[in-house]
Structure formats: C-alpha cells, structure tokens
Design a protein around this motif. Sequence first.
Motif, PDB file in Angstrom:
ATOM      1  N   PHE A   1      -1.607   6.321  -8.158  1.00 17.33           N
ATOM      2  CA  PHE A   1      -0.283   6.566  -7.595  1.00 17.33           C
ATOM      3  C   PHE A   1      -0.094   7.980  -7.047  1.00 17.33           C
ATOM      4  O   PHE A   1       0.987   8.325  -6.603  1.00 17.33           O
ATOM      5  CB  PHE A   1       0.788   6.285  -8.650  1.00 17.33           C
TER       6      PHE A   1
ATOM      7  N   LEU B   1       1.175   7.958  -3.557  1.00 20.51           N
ATOM      8  CA  LEU B   1       2.203   6.936  -3.361  1.00 20.51           C
ATOM      9  C   LEU B   1       3.049   7.205  -2.120  1.00 20.51           C
ATOM     10  O   LEU B   1       3.453   6.289  -1.416  1.00 20.51           O
ATOM     11  CB  LEU B   1       3.103   6.865  -4.605  1.00 20.51           C
TER      12      LEU B   1
ATOM     13  N   TYR C   1       0.856  -1.199  -4.177  1.00 15.91           N
ATOM     14  CA  TYR C   1       0.049  -0.682  -5.274  1.00 15.91           C
ATOM     15  C   TYR C   1       0.110  -1.652  -6.453  1.00 15.91           C
ATOM     16  O   TYR C   1       1.179  -2.153  -6.797  1.00 15.91           O
ATOM     17  CB  TYR C   1       0.566   0.688  -5.726  1.00 15.91           C
TER      18      TYR C   1
ATOM     19  N   PHE D   1      -4.818  -0.804  -4.025  1.00 19.02           N
ATOM     20  CA  PHE D   1      -3.709  -0.847  -3.082  1.00 19.02           C
ATOM     21  C   PHE D   1      -4.107  -1.618  -1.836  1.00 19.02           C
ATOM     22  O   PHE D   1      -5.303  -1.805  -1.548  1.00 19.02           O
ATOM     23  CB  PHE D   1      -3.222   0.554  -2.717  1.00 19.02           C
TER      24      PHE D   1
END
Length: 251
Positions: free
Chosen positions: A64, A67, A178, A248
């Motif tokens: 992440f 992100l 994700y 992802f």
Amino acid sequence: MAVVDAKMSDYFQRYIVPLAGVFIVLRILHYVLSKLHPIVFAKICPIVSRKHHLEIKEHKDKLFSDLAATRKDSNQRFFALEIGCGPGANFALYPANTSLLVVEPNSRFEESAVKNAAKHPSLEISKFLAMGAEDLKGHVEDSSQDAVVSTLTMCSVDDIDAVVSEIHRILKPGGRFYFVEHTETHNKNSWTHFMQRMMVPVVFTLAHCQINNTFYVSVDRAGFSKVQYTKMDIAKCPRLFRSHVLGFAVK
C-alpha cells in the motif's frame, strides 16, 4: 425379490438416512448461523483482523506504499472505496486527504468503522453502504474511484466475478485495485489441499467463507491493463487459511 428388497432397505438405512440427517442438520445450522453470523462476526472480526494485520503488516505496508500513485498532487482529494472494511484495520494505510466510500454488508461495523476513522483526521468516510459489492450501480458512479481496496473479503462474497467486474467499472482509468486475500492452498498435492476441499461445506456453513476460493483468476480475466500479485504462505496463520495472494490490478 424379498432378498433384493431387504438389501435395498438395509442400504437405505445404513447410508441414505444418515446422509440425509447430516444434510438436514447442516441446513438448519446454516439458517441459524446466517442469523447469528453478523452479530458474532462483528465481535470476533476486530480481534482476528488486528492479529492478521500485525502478522502481515510488513507486506501490507509495502503493497500500500504507493496507494496514491495515481494522484499527482498530495493536496488533491483521493477517492477510495474499501470492500468489507470491518472495524477499519486498513484506515491507517490511506494517504492524506482521502475520501473513503465503504461497502460493508454487515451494518454492525458502521459504528466501529466511523469511530476508528475519527482517529485519522486526514481520512473521511464519505458514505457507508451496508450491502454487498456485486452490484453497485446507482450507488457508485463509473470511473469515479482512484483506488479500491479489499483485504480478506473475497472469500465471503456471493459472486467474485461480479464484484471484480464492478471494481473495474468504478475505477478511474489508471486507478488501482489493491488486494490481500487468503485463497486455496498453493500446493495442490498436499494434505492441506485435500482438507480444504473436504472442509468447504463446513467452513461455509459456520463462517460463510469459501476456503478454497481462487479469486485472482477472476482478476486475471477482468480486463485490467496490468495485474501483479505474489502468492505466499503466512506461517502464523492457521494451516487451512495460510495461503495468500497480495497484489494490485490497474485499470
């Protein structure tokens, strides 16, 4: 003829009756637990998700870390949607100035999610949709989200293909999905794989969890421009839930 009838009667009593009994018991359990599950799960989930989050934190932090890769300006509003947020174990991972749309079928999580979100001033829950993610039309616009997040959720959805299709629809071009999910074991020639297959009806009845799901197959064929994931086993997790897929997909 009487001998045949006697054998059939014996076969029926030995096998059919017990199997029918097991089926009826499982159906009753499924009905009762379907009513109790939202209440019980809302109590257990915070404990389980906190423990799992700590065990996999290093991998989640790395996943992440980018992100907000689609956002050019840190002051720009970041629109994200999380499927099955539970009590909000992932809230700390969102970038500053995030507007989060939550899709959580268990409405009992709304209070704890809002309370947890308040600990993160740069995160705002724009809406809490107490529903499944199979059909979000009328609730979430096409190409409206910078990112969609799902952790330990895909095992419990009713239609994985439909959910992944909706994720693709609502992401902006270049937006990312994700995911961190437990799946069918990666070692197909193992006792774990055999036991997973055997335990499917029991685990689904007790926890509404498809223990042997392969959700990443749906991601592969959903039409994303890029899909990248890693298969790994998390040693500290129970053996039947040890295999994970983290990664992802880019629209």
